[in-house]
Design a protein around this motif. Structure first.
Motif, PDB file in Angstrom:
ATOM      1  N   VAL A 131     -23.715   2.114  18.434  1.00 22.89           N
ATOM      2  CA  VAL A 131     -23.189   1.896  17.086  1.00 22.89           C
ATOM      3  C   VAL A 131     -23.178   3.262  16.408  1.00 22.89           C
ATOM      4  CG1 VAL A 131     -23.460   0.597  14.941  1.00 22.89           C
ATOM      5  CG2 VAL A 131     -24.264  -0.389  17.091  1.00 22.89           C
ATOM      6  N   MET A 132     -21.984   3.875  16.341  1.00 24.03           N
ATOM      7  CA  MET A 132     -21.895   5.271  15.888  1.00 24.03           C
ATOM      8  C   MET A 132     -21.144   5.344  14.557  1.00 24.03           C
ATOM      9  SD  MET A 132     -23.438   6.207  18.558  1.00 24.03           S
ATOM     10  CE  MET A 132     -23.508   7.964  18.320  1.00 24.03           C
ATOM     11  N   GLY A 133     -21.458   6.372  13.792  1.00 23.99           N
ATOM     12  CA  GLY A 133     -20.997   6.422  12.415  1.00 23.99           C
ATOM     13  C   GLY A 133     -19.611   6.978  12.192  1.00 23.99           C
ATOM     14  N   CYS A 134     -19.046   7.724  13.124  1.00 24.82           N
ATOM     15  CA  CYS A 134     -17.765   8.353  12.807  1.00 24.82           C
ATOM     16  C   CYS A 134     -16.884   8.505  14.047  1.00 24.82           C
ATOM     17  CB  CYS A 134     -17.993   9.719  12.162  1.00 24.82           C
ATOM     18  SG  CYS A 134     -18.452  10.991  13.335  1.00 24.82           S
ATOM     19  N   VAL A 135     -15.629   8.762  13.790  1.00 23.45           N
ATOM     20  CA  VAL A 135     -14.680   8.904  14.902  1.00 23.45           C
ATOM     21  C   VAL A 135     -14.633  10.344  15.421  1.00 23.45           C
ATOM     22  CG1 VAL A 135     -13.228   6.950  14.300  1.00 23.45           C
ATOM     23  CG2 VAL A 135     -12.808   9.164  13.242  1.00 23.45           C
ATOM     24  N   VAL A 136     -15.360  11.253  14.743  1.00 21.77           N
ATOM     25  CA  VAL A 136     -15.372  12.644  15.211  1.00 21.77           C
ATOM     26  C   VAL A 136     -16.246  12.749  16.462  1.00 21.77           C
ATOM     27  CG1 VAL A 136     -15.972  15.025  14.636  1.00 21.77           C
ATOM     28  CG2 VAL A 136     -15.010  13.519  12.888  1.00 21.77           C
ATOM     29  N   ASN A 137     -17.512  12.314  16.293  1.00 22.99           N
ATOM     30  CA  ASN A 137     -18.431  12.402  17.426  1.00 22.99           C
ATOM     31  C   ASN A 137     -18.701  11.054  18.086  1.00 22.99           C
ATOM     32  OD1 ASN A 137     -18.834  15.142  17.249  1.00 22.99           O
ATOM     33  ND2 ASN A 137     -20.495  14.945  15.783  1.00 22.99           N
ATOM     34  N   GLY A 138     -18.402   9.979  17.348  1.00 25.48           N
ATOM     35  CA  GLY A 138     -18.750   8.640  17.840  1.00 25.48           C
ATOM     36  C   GLY A 138     -18.257   8.333  19.236  1.00 25.48           C
ATOM     37  N   PRO A 139     -16.940   8.476  19.486  1.00 24.75           N
ATOM     38  CA  PRO A 139     -16.443   8.103  20.825  1.00 24.75           C
ATOM     39  C   PRO A 139     -17.132   8.882  21.926  1.00 24.75           C
ATOM     40  CG  PRO A 139     -14.631   8.354  19.281  1.00 24.75           C
ATOM     41  CD  PRO A 139     -15.861   8.839  18.566  1.00 24.75           C
ATOM     42  N   GLY A 140     -17.359  10.172  21.669  1.00 19.80           N
ATOM     43  CA  GLY A 140     -18.033  10.989  22.682  1.00 19.80           C
ATOM     44  C   GLY A 140     -19.436  10.510  22.924  1.00 19.80           C
ATOM     45  N   GLU A 141     -20.148  10.229  21.827  1.00 19.86           N
ATOM     46  CA  GLU A 141     -21.544   9.815  21.962  1.00 19.86           C
ATOM     47  C   GLU A 141     -21.643   8.400  22.516  1.00 19.86           C
ATOM     48  OE1 GLU A 141     -23.796  10.728  18.404  1.00 19.86           O
ATOM     49  OE2 GLU A 141     -22.754  12.625  18.180  1.00 19.86           O
ATOM     50  N   ALA A 142     -20.605   7.597  22.260  1.00 20.73           N
ATOM     51  CA  ALA A 142     -20.629   6.209  22.753  1.00 20.73           C
ATOM     52  C   ALA A 142     -20.230   6.117  24.226  1.00 20.73           C
ATOM     53  CB  ALA A 142     -19.691   5.339  21.919  1.00 20.73           C
ATOM     54  N   SER A 152     -27.991   3.884  18.213  1.00 20.70           N
ATOM     55  CA  SER A 152     -27.191   4.105  17.003  1.00 20.70           C
ATOM     56  C   SER A 152     -27.461   5.504  16.491  1.00 20.70           C
ATOM     57  CB  SER A 152     -27.535   3.055  15.945  1.00 20.70           C
ATOM     58  OG  SER A 152     -28.927   3.004  15.715  1.00 20.70           O
ATOM     59  N   CYS A 153     -26.457   6.068  15.845  1.00 23.53           N
ATOM     60  CA  CYS A 153     -26.598   7.451  15.381  1.00 23.53           C
ATOM     61  C   CYS A 153     -27.414   7.485  14.094  1.00 23.53           C
ATOM     62  CB  CYS A 153     -25.223   8.080  15.192  1.00 23.53           C
ATOM     63  SG  CYS A 153     -24.435   7.655  13.642  1.00 23.53           S
ATOM     64  N   PRO A 154     -27.942   8.636  13.739  1.00 24.22           N
ATOM     65  CA  PRO A 154     -28.816   8.699  12.562  1.00 24.22           C
ATOM     66  C   PRO A 154     -28.044   8.704  11.242  1.00 24.22           C
ATOM     67  CG  PRO A 154     -28.647  10.856  13.575  1.00 24.22           C
ATOM     68  CD  PRO A 154     -27.910   9.913  14.474  1.00 24.22           C
ATOM     69  N   THR A 155     -26.727   8.690  11.294  1.00 24.55           N
ATOM     70  CA  THR A 155     -25.803   8.847  10.152  1.00 24.55           C
ATOM     71  C   THR A 155     -25.882  10.281   9.598  1.00 24.55           C
ATOM     72  OG1 THR A 155     -27.207   8.187   8.279  1.00 24.55           O
ATOM     73  CG2 THR A 155     -26.075   6.415   9.479  1.00 24.55           C
ATOM     74  N   CYS A 156     -24.786  10.693   8.993  1.00 24.41           N
ATOM     75  CA  CYS A 156     -24.753  12.021   8.367  1.00 24.41           C
ATOM     76  C   CYS A 156     -23.653  12.027   7.314  1.00 24.41           C
ATOM     77  CB  CYS A 156     -24.528  13.108   9.419  1.00 24.41           C
ATOM     78  SG  CYS A 156     -22.836  13.147  10.071  1.00 24.41           S
ATOM     79  N   GLY A 157     -23.299  13.201   6.828  1.00 24.57           N
ATOM     80  CA  GLY A 157     -22.291  13.293   5.768  1.00 24.57           C
ATOM     81  C   GLY A 157     -20.919  12.815   6.186  1.00 24.57           C
ATOM     82  N   ARG A 158     -20.685  12.599   7.468  1.00 25.96           N
ATOM     83  CA  ARG A 158     -19.373  12.104   7.928  1.00 25.96           C
ATOM     84  C   ARG A 158     -19.282  10.578   7.894  1.00 25.96           C
ATOM     85  NH1 ARG A 158     -20.811  15.753  11.840  1.00 25.96           N
ATOM     86  NH2 ARG A 158     -19.737  17.757  11.706  1.00 25.96           N
ATOM     87  N   THR A 159     -20.426   9.906   7.750  1.00 25.17           N
ATOM     88  CA  THR A 159     -20.431   8.437   7.851  1.00 25.17           C
ATOM     89  C   THR A 159     -19.713   7.824   6.655  1.00 25.17           C
ATOM     90  OG1 THR A 159     -22.669   8.776   8.676  1.00 25.17           O
ATOM     91  CG2 THR A 159     -21.966   6.503   8.407  1.00 25.17           C
ATOM     92  N   LYS A 160     -18.732   6.979   6.931  1.00 26.23           N
ATOM     93  CA  LYS A 160     -17.961   6.369   5.841  1.00 26.23           C
ATOM     94  C   LYS A 160     -18.051   4.841   5.857  1.00 26.23           C
ATOM     95  CE  LYS A 160     -15.768  10.110   4.120  1.00 26.23           C
ATOM     96  NZ  LYS A 160     -16.642  11.121   4.739  1.00 26.23           N
TER      97      LYS A 160
END
Ligand code: SF4
Length: 351
Positions: A296-307, A263-271
């Motif tokens: 389990v990723m926090g955003c659609v900007v980087n999430g799909p890539g990281e997933a 899972s990602c560490p979350t950041c300012g993009r997490t909604k």
């Protein structure tokens, strides 16, 4: 010796050493005399993945309870003995699959011989345990305090004593709460000891510090091919010890099986409530018998890539998330339905 080269030892139905998988141990924290409570905890440990369990045997009543306990459990039972050699003999007679003693604190060679003879008669391995807190005075003087060299000499003295008594079903453990001293001691003893090593960082602390110290210490030791069984000692529930031990072995590539959650560490993009979701996912997958990676990723900007590296993943958006399988976006799911959607996907997983 490295893991593949140590002598193979049988503890109940579990083989350790000689290239066997590294076995996971824990120790009960119930009163061993309380058979019901001890059995209940051991059954929970078994479900969590414990492969060998140790119970403290401080009284003859506890030694006698071992027989009853064994009748209700399915993993080998180790008796932990200090000071009184009669308890070791009692534990063996009552079915202990291994005994853990420090031959230095059970009162002289005659008593060590009595225990060794009984172990030989019942084919029960002896774990020779040495702790930094119980190092003999002559070794403290010789090495100027507690040192890895002193710990190794203390352990090997006891190993040789038992060998001279004609027994070699031996497992050795050296424990220190000083992580790097423990690492050094294992590196030294691996060069001179043909027996399997039980590895653990002792008195490592509560959940956070215990996990970190154990991960660092066990990680360095195991990654050198040293160590045949492990215990993660935590001031907490022994069930947590098993979870940590499994994760350490899996991280090192020494175990397969079980779902790995990234899972990602979350950041300012997490909604979305990603921290809550990741914790729920980790809990939810614990009993699902798949060997895959879930992201389990926090955003659609980087999430799909990281997933993409994972077998399946979710990437949060605003009030919704993307379901991603093998790097491909499958569909959008409402935030409140993400957990259940993922669960259904895993329950119907088809390799
Ligand atoms: S996946 Fe998105 S929300 Fe999570 S840390 Fe990366 S950029 Fe931030």
């Amino acid at each position: 010796m490295r893991r593949e080269e140590t002598k193979k030892i049988q503890i109940g139905h579990v083989l350790i050493g000689g290239g066997s998988p590294v076995a996971i141990q824990s120790m009960t924290n119930t009163r061993t005399e309380d058979v019901g409570a001890t059995v209940e905890q051991i059954l929970q440990l078994e479900s969590a993945g414990c492969e060998i369990v140790r119970c403290a045997v401080p009284t003859m009543e506890a030694a006698c309870a071992l027989g009853d306990i064994k009748r209700h459990i399915h993993i080998p039972l180790v008796a932990d003995i200090h000071f009184d050699y009669r308890l070791a003999i009692g534990a063996i007679e009552n079915g202990a699959d291994k005994i853990r003693i420090n031959p230095g604190n059970i009162g002289g060679q005659d008593r060590v011989r009595a225990v060794t003879d009984k172990a030989k008669e019942y084919h029960v391995p002896i774990r020779v345990g040495v702790n930094s807190g119980s190092l003999e005075k002559h070794l403290l003087d010789k090495y100027g305090g507690v040192t890895p060299e002193g710990l190794v000499e203390s352990a090997m003295d006891k190993v040789h004593m038992i060998e001279r008594m004609g027994y070699d079903d031996i497992v050795v453990s050296i424990k220190s709460s000083d992580v790097m001293m423990c690492v050094k001691a294992h590196e030294l003893i691996a060069d001179q000891c043909p027996y399997p090593l039980h590895v653990g960082i002792t008195e490592s602390g509560t959940l956070l510090s215990g996990n970190i110290k154990s991960s660092v210490g066990l990680g360095i030791i195991l990654n050198q091919g040293i160590g045949d069984t492990i215990r993660v000692s935590l001031t907490g529930s022994p069930i947590e010890e098993i979870k940590s031990a499994r994760l350490i072995l899996k991280t090192l590539g020494l175990r397969k099986g079980g779902i790995e959650v990234v899972s990602c560490p979350t950041c300012g993009r997490t909604k979305i409530d990603l921290i809550g979701l990741a914790n729920k996912v980790e809990h939810m997958v614990a009993d699902i018998p798949l060997d895959i990676k879930v992201a389990v990723m926090g955003c659609v900007v980087n999430g799909p890539g990281e997933a993409r590296e994972a077998d399946i993943g979710i990437a949060g958006g605003i009030g919704e998330g993307l379901l991603i399988k093998k790097g491909e976006v499958v569909r959008k799911v409402k935030e409140e339905e993400l957990l259940e959607t993922l669960r259904q996907e895993l329950l119907h997983w088809d390799e």
